[in-house]
Design a protein around this motif. Structure first.
Motif, PDB file in Angstrom:
ATOM      1  N   ASP B 207       0.823  -1.209   0.000  1.00 29.41           N
ATOM      2  CA  ASP B 207       0.000   0.000   0.000  1.00 29.41           C
ATOM      3  C   ASP B 207       0.863   1.269   0.000  1.00 29.41           C
ATOM      4  O   ASP B 207       0.587   2.207  -0.751  1.00 29.41           O
ATOM      5  CB  ASP B 207      -0.910  -0.021   1.241  1.00 29.41           C
ATOM      6  N   ALA B 209       3.924   1.480  -1.087  1.00 28.31           N
ATOM      7  CA  ALA B 209       4.618   1.555  -2.380  1.00 28.31           C
ATOM      8  C   ALA B 209       3.734   2.275  -3.389  1.00 28.31           C
ATOM      9  O   ALA B 209       4.213   3.084  -4.193  1.00 28.31           O
ATOM     10  CB  ALA B 209       4.972   0.150  -2.874  1.00 28.31           C
ATOM     11  N   LYS B 210       2.428   2.015  -3.330  1.00 29.83           N
ATOM     12  CA  LYS B 210       1.503   2.699  -4.247  1.00 29.83           C
ATOM     13  C   LYS B 210       1.284   4.144  -3.834  1.00 29.83           C
ATOM     14  O   LYS B 210       1.297   5.049  -4.660  1.00 29.83           O
ATOM     15  CB  LYS B 210       0.158   1.963  -4.287  1.00 29.83           C
ATOM     16  N   LYS B 211       1.102   4.359  -2.525  1.00 38.15           N
ATOM     17  CA  LYS B 211       0.839   5.718  -2.021  1.00 38.15           C
ATOM     18  C   LYS B 211       1.982   6.665  -2.364  1.00 38.15           C
ATOM     19  O   LYS B 211       1.761   7.822  -2.705  1.00 38.15           O
ATOM     20  CB  LYS B 211       0.679   5.671  -0.494  1.00 38.15           C
ATOM     21  N   TYR B 212       3.217   6.176  -2.242  1.00 38.08           N
ATOM     22  CA  TYR B 212       4.390   7.034  -2.479  1.00 38.08           C
ATOM     23  C   TYR B 212       4.929   6.904  -3.906  1.00 38.08           C
ATOM     24  O   TYR B 212       5.999   7.374  -4.204  1.00 38.08           O
ATOM     25  CB  TYR B 212       5.493   6.708  -1.462  1.00 38.08           C
ATOM     26  N   ASN B 213       4.193   6.206  -4.761  1.00 33.94           N
ATOM     27  CA  ASN B 213       4.565   6.091  -6.179  1.00 33.94           C
ATOM     28  C   ASN B 213       5.979   5.564  -6.360  1.00 33.94           C
ATOM     29  O   ASN B 213       6.776   6.098  -7.137  1.00 33.94           O
ATOM     30  CB  ASN B 213       4.404   7.451  -6.872  1.00 33.94           C
ATOM     31  N   LEU B 224       4.395  -4.789  -5.731  1.00 32.61           N
ATOM     32  CA  LEU B 224       3.751  -3.900  -6.719  1.00 32.61           C
ATOM     33  C   LEU B 224       4.337  -4.193  -8.103  1.00 32.61           C
ATOM     34  O   LEU B 224       5.481  -3.825  -8.387  1.00 32.61           O
ATOM     35  CB  LEU B 224       3.969  -2.432  -6.316  1.00 32.61           C
TER      36      LEU B 224
END
Lengths: 119, 361
Positions: B207, B209-213, B224
């Motif tokens: 999560d 990894a996605k939030k911080y691109n 991811l």
């Protein structure tokens, strides 16, 4: 040959944070970067995204005709990793961006706004 | 409770191959806050690309952004400029571009993993990794003429062909390398002490990894499955059966394992590309000057590299924007330090395989 499928959304300084907040879902979209372009005395800013699930798809929130003495709002409240690009925007174009500091990319005080055509 | 101590890490540090500065606020050796500074090697490359060089020569400048992923910058620029000029490189050239790009990824990953092994106390493994990497450097020199900064890309194709003898030599050497890489992979995977030093360190959740691109092997080590090779058509990866390599552990150990998996997969991709190398020209002619704008994503060894090009019909481009993978991963790196021991700062930084000359440009 590459074939990017780019969708461009026009936005404004007043609404950009709200526009991105409404549209952006970090589970679906990947924030790529923020890009500034000097269009002859006026700044254009692109907020660039890609799609995790759709190949070649990219999205751009675009603000045009920005005066260089304008305060640019920060989108870090929506996208926490955007601060790097916002700090760089400030150094490269000598433009005020909310919650940023000068000097993270350019240390020399004699170099001001290298990507502006009038400097 | 101890007092707050500010510990500088960089800008020049024995564990850092390049200058970057972290100022750690620590309490009882635990990091409580971080300030980061990345601009020590800013060279004004984006400015030079739109003022000092014609579009035919900009690639020479951009490939010198970085010694490790110069082929990525060549790719980002050439795929973009070919779109603006409406020129399509021949299939054989695309395969040769892919072969060099993957060789570049292999040597970059091998050195990154060797660095992590070194700071974890495995100096012999570092030596072994660097020695094995010479096989790739030798192949790159053989094909392109240079060990690094290989300007093999040109507008409309590539400068050099791969002969049948060279193709056979590449296959022989890569099979030799694969055996060596698999042995090291086995070590990283199973060694108890290496696991103690790297497992659970600087954990990034899927999560976050996605939030911080997060991009590249760092994201893929957290499960991811993002990779520009799968998400953007620029080289014939689909035809060669490219698969995104992932792990789910999200720590220093998983990042090393993902890079090692990618080395093996890149070797397989190159072997398939050699076996299926199309016949034909390696270059086509082009006319005109670049006009319009384009957006390009390519996968560097460290992750997604983004290019934006804007031409106005003259010899000099109006805007060249380069967003490199380390630039994208610095925000999560900054967050990760908080709560970790100061003594783990070295392996954390090196597990990110940061490239400051790319980031500052």
């Amino acid at each position: 040959m590459i074939n990017p499928n780019v969708e461009i959304f026009q936005s404004t300084l007043e609404t950009i944070v709200e526009d991105i907040k409404k549209w952006y879902d970090y589970k679906k979209y990947h924030y790529v970067t923020i890009n500034g372009v000097d269009e002859g005395g006026k700044l254009r800013i692109d907020y660039i995204f890609s799609d995790y699930n759709e190949k070649n798809k990219m999205y751009v929130f675009r603000i045009t005709d920005i005066d260089f003495d304008t305060l640019i709002p920060s989108i870090a409240s929506v996208i926490p990793s955007s601060w790097m690009a916002e700090w760089e925007l400030r150094d490269m174009f000598d433009i005020e961006v909310e919650n940023t500091q000068k000097g993270i990319f350019i240390k020399d005080p004699n170099i001001v706004a290298p990507l502006r055509k009038d400097k | 409770m101890g007092n707050k101590i500010v510990v500088p890490f960089g800008s020049q540090h024995i564990a850092l191959p390049e200058p970057v500065s972290f100022l750690f606020d620590t309490k009882n050796e635990i990091i409580t806050d971080v300030r980061v500074d990345v601009g020590y090697v800013h060279r004004g490359i984006e400015k030079a690309a739109i003022t000092k060089f014609e579009f035919t020569n900009v690639a020479y400048l951009l490939t010198r952004i970085c010694g490790f992923c110069s082929i990525t910058h060549a790719g980002g620029y050439h795929h973009g400029i070919e779109k603006l000029l409406d020129v399509e490189a021949p299939k054989r050239a695309e395969y040769i571009r892919l072969i060099i790009t993957e060789l570049d990824r292999i040597h970059s990953h091998m050195l990154a993993n060797a660095h992590v092994a070194e700071v974890a106390g495995y100096e012999n493994l570092f030596m072994q990794g660097v020695k094995d990497r010479e096989i790739v450097m030798d192949l790159l020199e053989n094909i392109t003429g240079n060990r690094i900064q290989y300007d093999i890309y040109t507008i409309g194709g590539v400068r050099r062909d791969i002969s049948k003898e060279t193709a056979e030599y590449i296959k022989k050497q890569l099979n030799k390398l694969k055996d060596k890489v698999l042995k090291v992979y086995d070590f990283y995977d199973t060694d108890y002490t290496f696991g103690l030093k790297t497992k659970g360190i600087s954990y990034i959740s899927y999560d976050d990894a996605k939030k911080y691109n997060v991009v590249g092997p760092i994201a893929r080590a957290s499960g991811l499955a993002t990779d520009a090779r799968a998400e953007f058509d620029y080289l014939p990866y689909d035809e060669l059966g490219f698969e995104v390599q992932t792990r789910t552990e999200g720590d220093v150990w998983a990042r090393n394992i993902v890079r090692q998996m990618e080395v093996v997969h890149s070797i397989d991709l190159i072997l398939r590309a050699i076996d299926n190398l199309p016949e034909g020209d390696i270059k086509v002619k082009y006319k005109g000057r670049p006009k319009g704008e384009t957006f390009v994503r390519v996968e560097a060894p460290r992750g997604e590299c983004f290019y934006y090009l804007k031409g106005n019909g003259t010899k000099v481009l109006e805007r060249v924007r380069v967003r490199v993978p380390t630039y994208s991963n610095i925000p999560i790196l900054k967050e990760l330090f908080v709560g970790e021991k100061y003594s783990d700062a070295q392996p954390i930084v090196l597990s990110f395989d940061p490239c400051m000359s790319c980031t500052a440009r």
